[in-house]
Design an enzyme around this catalytic site. Sequence first.
Site, PDB file in Angstrom:
ATOM      1  N   THR A   1       0.832  -1.192   0.000  1.00 19.79           N
ATOM      2  CA  THR A   1       0.000   0.000   0.000  1.00 19.79           C
ATOM      3  C   THR A   1       0.873   1.250   0.000  1.00 19.79           C
ATOM      4  O   THR A   1       0.626   2.213  -0.731  1.00 19.79           O
ATOM      5  CB  THR A   1      -0.912  -0.010   1.239  1.00 19.79           C
ATOM      6  OG1 THR A   1      -1.603  -1.259   1.284  1.00 19.79           O
ATOM      7  CG2 THR A   1      -1.906   1.116   1.202  1.00 19.79           C
TER       8      THR A   1
ATOM      9  N   HIS B   1      21.168 -26.735   3.609  1.00 18.23           N
ATOM     10  CA  HIS B   1      20.475 -27.278   2.448  1.00 18.23           C
ATOM     11  C   HIS B   1      20.751 -26.422   1.205  1.00 18.23           C
ATOM     12  O   HIS B   1      21.128 -26.942   0.150  1.00 18.23           O
ATOM     13  CB  HIS B   1      18.970 -27.328   2.766  1.00 18.23           C
ATOM     14  CG  HIS B   1      18.110 -27.810   1.653  1.00 18.23           C
ATOM     15  ND1 HIS B   1      17.574 -29.072   1.621  1.00 18.23           N
ATOM     16  CD2 HIS B   1      17.690 -27.197   0.531  1.00 18.23           C
ATOM     17  CE1 HIS B   1      16.861 -29.222   0.526  1.00 18.23           C
ATOM     18  NE2 HIS B   1      16.908 -28.088  -0.161  1.00 18.23           N
ATOM     19  N   GLU B   2      20.610 -25.113   1.359  1.00 19.04           N
ATOM     20  CA  GLU B   2      20.811 -24.230   0.203  1.00 19.04           C
ATOM     21  C   GLU B   2      22.261 -24.213  -0.243  1.00 19.04           C
ATOM     22  O   GLU B   2      22.551 -24.214  -1.441  1.00 19.04           O
ATOM     23  CB  GLU B   2      20.327 -22.807   0.516  1.00 19.04           C
ATOM     24  CG  GLU B   2      18.828 -22.688   0.828  1.00 19.04           C
ATOM     25  CD  GLU B   2      17.937 -23.294  -0.245  1.00 19.04           C
ATOM     26  OE1 GLU B   2      18.348 -23.342  -1.420  1.00 19.04           O
ATOM     27  OE2 GLU B   2      16.829 -23.750   0.107  1.00 19.04           O
TER      28      GLU B   2
END
Length: 645
Positions: free
Chosen positions: A251, A466-467
């Site tokens: 917004t 993991h990455e």
Amino acid sequence: MHTEQSERNPEVIASKEQKKHTQKESPGIHSEIGTFFKLPKNFRFSFWYFLVIILALSLLNSYLSTGSSTMMIDYDEFKQRIGNGEIVRVRISEDLLTGYPATPVGTEQSRLTGDDSYSTYSVEDPGFISLLDSNGVEYFATPPEKPSLLTTMLSTFFPFIIFFFIWRFALKKMQGGSGGGGVLSFNQNKAKIVAEGDTGIRFTDVQGVDESKWELEEVVDFLKKPERYEKVGGKIPKGVLLVGPPGTGKTLLAKAVAGEAGVPFFKMSGADFVEMFVGVGAARVRDLFRQARENSPCIIFIDEIDAIGRSRSQSGFGGNDEREQTLNQLLVEMDGFDSRSGVIIIAATNRPEILDQALLRPGRFDRQVLVDKPDVVGRFEILKLHTKGISLDASVDLKRIAQAAAGLSGADLANIANEAALMAVRGDRQVVSQQDFEEAIEKSVAGLQRKSRILSESEREKIAYHEVGHAVSAYLTKGASPVSKISIIPRGYGALGYTLQYPTEDKFLMSESELLGTIDTLLGGRAAEQLIFNEVSTGAGNDISRASDLARQMISEFGMSEKYRNITLPSTTKQGLGGAREYSEKAQEYIDSETARIIAERYEIVLKNLKNNREDIERITQILLEKEVIDGEEFRTLAHSLTNG
Ligand code: ADP
Ligand code: ZN
Ligand code: MG
């Protein structure tokens, strides 16, 4: 590269909407009665006139019906007085007996009490008439009294009149006291569509979303100099969809675009439309676009567009006709004007996946801008912005606060700054301390953890390994595309972390080694978890399914198996577009076993490579945990010492 199921709950949304509807039902009913009354346009009817008339009428009524006064007594006393001979005449009416004494008016007693007769409610008493007869009392009956015309009129119309006033009152309230227009001019309810001349927001008021800002700069440029685009005839987006988790500044960004361009800002919320009476939502959309055209260049901002833009097929049975009408009208209006008219429509949503596809078609919201949660630097900038007006203690270290606030949105951070200031006030201190901030964060994070938005420290670590596993595998495999970005900032929907590779678009041609490289990269995440934690998690679910799909395709479609080299395995049936193939039982068995073999082989290789580089992996992971994002260049520098073999 792994995803978690995005949280959807259509049922809850639906029931919320229904509630809104019922709340607003009564004015809708009243409006129908309104047409029935058919009031003249400038019908001015003051409540006070009305009150005076009522009072006058009731006075008149009581004046007309004044008669002689009477004293109510019990039935047995009444009989006693007859027996005593006090009462000489009796009037019998439907439910009342009135007895008149021998000397009706002016006796000592009647003057004292002010009564000149006795009355009692009649009782079912068969012996009463014989009592009268035996005492020689005169008696006569009167028919049931007819109510006066006035009473009838009043009692009939009074409820209607009251109702009429309530209706008028509700109507006035609804129109928000806005002058002008007939009482019943619903169709053009302009009360809420008011353009803001200057939103007062600039791009500097929005921090941590630089990429989104860059994308919106073009829109600002166009709004500032539409002529230039007219001449060149370049393609300007008609609609821009801001997509991102709640509180990330969508917004705010829309307002900043209007503020930067210096154009009027027409804002509507999707929820506003849904609350409308039948047919009004569509009328409002029409009205909104008409006003926007008259005021171009300008911005129409539709906040929370998912409230009206929900996929029409998803609305289920008994769908919301009103919402659909509104959506259709919006589509019609968007198609009906040229973007060179200088009106740009910006919409915001945090649930892009439920939007009707029609909205995303070219010529509508064909440009999507991701407004994501800020990284650690972005969070620092946002904190700086929101602590501008707050006096901070020397102990305050905004950098550290930004680090602790991993996963929080801009709105959360604004809230934290505010909360910290409140804590200082409560403690009766003049300046805000680091302690205040830490407590504010704890409060905020605890609330978010309940909503399972924030990851625990151990989860974060798992995701980071993991990455890095993906990235290192990509680096070490010949055919894999280079890494462009590693991130462990949780995204609102989908991935908890991700590793991006160049090129991001689909390749049309892939060599066998590239396919294997892709499989290696996909398996790298899980392999790293296995290596470090000696255990795998659900986080890699998506990686695994993509890797096995690729391997299966290599065997069945690309002819890359050992036994059936260069042969596409024949399928017994091939359904139409995108349909799944079916193979004979034997072929299927072969495909499955070959797929398993490829995956197992590659996994062994990947795991071995990671094992050989364990120290480097740990080092890179620590850096990722700290920075949250590592870009491609940086990664290649860090990965320099990685060895293959
Ligand atoms: P959204 O529309 O994405 O849900 P808002 O724009 O309504 O979020 O943000 C709510 C408030 O949070 C803003 O008014 C502002 O104070 C703060 N805020 C959110 N994101 C940012 C940001 N990126 N930079 C500065 N303030 C922000
Ligand atoms: Zn993954
Ligand atoms: Mg918003």
